[in-house]
Design a protein around this motif. Sequence first.
Motif, PDB file in Angstrom:
ATOM      1  N   ARG A  32       0.623  -5.185  13.386  1.00  0.00           N
ATOM      2  CA  ARG A  32       0.240  -4.657  12.067  1.00  0.00           C
ATOM      3  C   ARG A  32      -0.197  -5.779  11.126  1.00  0.00           C
ATOM      4  O   ARG A  32      -1.164  -5.629  10.371  1.00  0.00           O
ATOM      5  N   ALA A  33       0.505  -6.895  11.188  1.00  0.00           N
ATOM      6  CA  ALA A  33       0.182  -8.016  10.304  1.00  0.00           C
ATOM      7  C   ALA A  33      -1.168  -8.649  10.662  1.00  0.00           C
ATOM      8  O   ALA A  33      -1.934  -9.035   9.768  1.00  0.00           O
ATOM      9  N   VAL A  34      -1.479  -8.760  11.947  1.00  0.00           N
ATOM     10  CA  VAL A  34      -2.775  -9.313  12.352  1.00  0.00           C
ATOM     11  C   VAL A  34      -3.895  -8.379  11.907  1.00  0.00           C
ATOM     12  O   VAL A  34      -4.914  -8.831  11.370  1.00  0.00           O
ATOM     13  N   LEU A  35      -3.716  -7.085  12.099  1.00  0.00           N
ATOM     14  CA  LEU A  35      -4.724  -6.112  11.686  1.00  0.00           C
ATOM     15  C   LEU A  35      -4.999  -6.247  10.182  1.00  0.00           C
ATOM     16  O   LEU A  35      -6.158  -6.331   9.757  1.00  0.00           O
ATOM     17  N   ALA A  36      -3.950  -6.305   9.395  1.00  0.00           N
ATOM     18  CA  ALA A  36      -4.112  -6.434   7.944  1.00  0.00           C
ATOM     19  C   ALA A  36      -4.771  -7.759   7.579  1.00  0.00           C
ATOM     20  O   ALA A  36      -5.657  -7.808   6.719  1.00  0.00           O
ATOM     21  N   ARG A  37      -4.365  -8.826   8.260  1.00  0.00           N
ATOM     22  CA  ARG A  37      -4.896 -10.164   7.970  1.00  0.00           C
ATOM     23  C   ARG A  37      -6.386 -10.251   8.298  1.00  0.00           C
ATOM     24  O   ARG A  37      -7.152 -10.873   7.560  1.00  0.00           O
ATOM     25  N   ASN A  39      -8.527  -7.897   8.106  1.00  0.00           N
ATOM     26  CA  ASN A  39      -9.255  -7.212   7.038  1.00  0.00           C
ATOM     27  C   ASN A  39      -9.224  -7.982   5.727  1.00  0.00           C
ATOM     28  O   ASN A  39     -10.211  -7.972   4.985  1.00  0.00           O
ATOM     29  N   VAL A  40      -8.157  -8.691   5.438  1.00  0.00           N
ATOM     30  CA  VAL A  40      -8.115  -9.546   4.239  1.00  0.00           C
ATOM     31  C   VAL A  40      -9.168 -10.637   4.345  1.00  0.00           C
ATOM     32  O   VAL A  40      -9.933 -10.890   3.402  1.00  0.00           O
ATOM     33  N   VAL A  41      -9.241 -11.281   5.502  1.00  0.00           N
ATOM     34  CA  VAL A  41     -10.221 -12.352   5.706  1.00  0.00           C
ATOM     35  C   VAL A  41     -11.642 -11.794   5.609  1.00  0.00           C
ATOM     36  O   VAL A  41     -12.517 -12.396   4.981  1.00  0.00           O
ATOM     37  N   ARG A  42     -11.879 -10.638   6.208  1.00  0.00           N
ATOM     38  CA  ARG A  42     -13.216 -10.034   6.119  1.00  0.00           C
ATOM     39  C   ARG A  42     -13.577  -9.723   4.664  1.00  0.00           C
ATOM     40  O   ARG A  42     -14.695 -10.018   4.226  1.00  0.00           O
ATOM     41  N   LYS A  43     -12.647  -9.155   3.925  1.00  0.00           N
ATOM     42  CA  LYS A  43     -12.922  -8.847   2.514  1.00  0.00           C
ATOM     43  C   LYS A  43     -13.192 -10.127   1.722  1.00  0.00           C
ATOM     44  O   LYS A  43     -14.081 -10.157   0.875  1.00  0.00           O
ATOM     45  N   ASN A  44     -12.420 -11.183   1.998  1.00  0.00           N
ATOM     46  CA  ASN A  44     -12.635 -12.468   1.320  1.00  0.00           C
ATOM     47  C   ASN A  44     -13.998 -13.072   1.643  1.00  0.00           C
ATOM     48  O   ASN A  44     -14.506 -13.902   0.889  1.00  0.00           O
ATOM     49  N   GLN A  45     -14.580 -12.665   2.737  1.00  0.00           N
ATOM     50  CA  GLN A  45     -15.912 -13.136   3.136  1.00  0.00           C
ATOM     51  C   GLN A  45     -17.013 -12.169   2.677  1.00  0.00           C
ATOM     52  O   GLN A  45     -18.162 -12.305   3.071  1.00  0.00           O
ATOM     53  N   GLY A  46     -16.641 -11.170   1.869  1.00  0.00           N
ATOM     54  CA  GLY A  46     -17.608 -10.220   1.353  1.00  0.00           C
ATOM     55  C   GLY A  46     -18.005  -9.144   2.355  1.00  0.00           C
ATOM     56  O   GLY A  46     -19.045  -8.495   2.195  1.00  0.00           O
ATOM     57  N   LEU A  47     -17.171  -8.931   3.369  1.00  0.00           N
ATOM     58  CA  LEU A  47     -17.457  -7.937   4.410  1.00  0.00           C
ATOM     59  C   LEU A  47     -16.564  -6.720   4.239  1.00  0.00           C
ATOM     60  O   LEU A  47     -15.477  -6.805   3.663  1.00  0.00           O
ATOM     61  N   ARG A  48     -17.006  -5.603   4.790  1.00  0.00           N
ATOM     62  CA  ARG A  48     -16.198  -4.383   4.727  1.00  0.00           C
ATOM     63  C   ARG A  48     -14.980  -4.518   5.632  1.00  0.00           C
ATOM     64  O   ARG A  48     -15.025  -5.209   6.657  1.00  0.00           O
ATOM     65  N   ALA A  49     -13.920  -3.831   5.230  1.00  0.00           N
ATOM     66  CA  ALA A  49     -12.729  -3.749   6.085  1.00  0.00           C
ATOM     67  C   ALA A  49     -13.066  -2.881   7.288  1.00  0.00           C
ATOM     68  O   ALA A  49     -13.906  -1.984   7.203  1.00  0.00           O
ATOM     69  N   LEU A  50     -12.427  -3.146   8.405  1.00  0.00           N
ATOM     70  CA  LEU A  50     -12.632  -2.368   9.627  1.00  0.00           C
ATOM     71  C   LEU A  50     -11.532  -1.325   9.749  1.00  0.00           C
ATOM     72  O   LEU A  50     -10.367  -1.591   9.446  1.00  0.00           O
ATOM     73  N   ALA A  51     -11.904  -0.133  10.186  1.00  0.00           N
ATOM     74  CA  ALA A  51     -10.947   0.957  10.355  1.00  0.00           C
ATOM     75  C   ALA A  51     -10.326   0.882  11.746  1.00  0.00           C
ATOM     76  O   ALA A  51     -11.033   0.705  12.743  1.00  0.00           O
ATOM     77  N   ALA A  52      -9.011   1.005  11.815  1.00  0.00           N
ATOM     78  CA  ALA A  52      -8.313   1.025  13.105  1.00  0.00           C
ATOM     79  C   ALA A  52      -8.632   2.328  13.815  1.00  0.00           C
ATOM     80  O   ALA A  52      -8.668   3.396  13.188  1.00  0.00           O
ATOM     81  N   ARG A  53      -8.888   2.239  15.094  1.00  0.00           N
ATOM     82  CA  ARG A  53      -9.160   3.409  15.922  1.00  0.00           C
ATOM     83  C   ARG A  53      -8.196   3.411  17.101  1.00  0.00           C
ATOM     84  O   ARG A  53      -8.008   2.382  17.747  1.00  0.00           O
ATOM     85  N   GLY A 140      -9.015  -2.676  16.786  1.00  0.00           N
ATOM     86  CA  GLY A 140      -7.702  -2.370  17.330  1.00  0.00           C
ATOM     87  C   GLY A 140      -7.035  -3.693  17.650  1.00  0.00           C
ATOM     88  O   GLY A 140      -7.693  -4.630  18.106  1.00  0.00           O
ATOM     89  N   VAL A 141      -5.753  -3.774  17.381  1.00  0.00           N
ATOM     90  CA  VAL A 141      -4.992  -4.995  17.676  1.00  0.00           C
ATOM     91  C   VAL A 141      -3.828  -4.626  18.573  1.00  0.00           C
ATOM     92  O   VAL A 141      -3.130  -3.642  18.324  1.00  0.00           O
ATOM     93  N   GLY A 142      -3.634  -5.416  19.600  1.00  0.00           N
ATOM     94  CA  GLY A 142      -2.477  -5.276  20.472  1.00  0.00           C
ATOM     95  C   GLY A 142      -1.740  -6.597  20.505  1.00  0.00           C
ATOM     96  O   GLY A 142      -2.371  -7.650  20.658  1.00  0.00           O
TER      97      GLY A 142
END
Length: 171
Positions: A32-37, A39-53, A140-142
Motif C-alpha cells: 500500500r505504501a509503495v502504491l501511494a508513494r 502516485n505522490v512522485v508522479r503528482k510531484n512530476q506533474g503527472l496524473r495519479a494511476l488507478a489501482a486495478r 498494481g503493486v505486489g
Amino acid sequence: MRRAVVLAALVALVAASPADAVTVRAADKLERAVLARVNVVRKNQGLRALAARPRLQNAAGAHAGNMARHGYFAHEWSDGTAFGRWIRRYWPGPGYSGWSAGENLYWEGPSTTARRVVRAWMNSPGHRRNMLSRSWRYLGVGAVKATNPSGAYRRVDTAFVVALELGNRSG
C-alpha cells in the motif's frame, strides 16, 4: 556401520526439514505504501495519479511471490516465460482490443521502506522512465516478505520483493 547410516539418514532428514523452507507472505503495508508513494512522485512530476486495478494487483502479487518462492529476480516467470506472455494471464482482461504493460522490480533485505523502493526506481534511468511514462493509466503493486530465502536472496535471512505492474488498455 548400520547405526552410522541410520544416523546419517536422520541428519539428512532434519537438514531438509520444512522449517528451513522459504516462507513467503504478503507484505500488505509495504504494498500500500509503495502504491501511494508512486502516485505522490508522479503528482510531484506533474503527472496524473494511476488507478489501482485488481488485475494488475494480482499480476504484481503473483510475480513477486513467484520470484521469492523460486529464488530468482527477473521480469520472466520462473519457468522462463517472457514478461510479454505471462502478463497476458492477467492483463488487460477480456474485451480489450489494445493494451500495454510495463514492470519495475525491487528487492532488499532484511527490511525496506516504500521510500527506498521508489527512490531506487527514480535513481535508475530506465525504471524512472517507466514509472513516469505518460502512457500509463493503471498500476498494481505486489510486495512479499520471504523468510529463509534461497537463490538470488540467499545472502539475507529475510527478503522483501516488490513488483510494480503498469498498464493501459483500450476498447
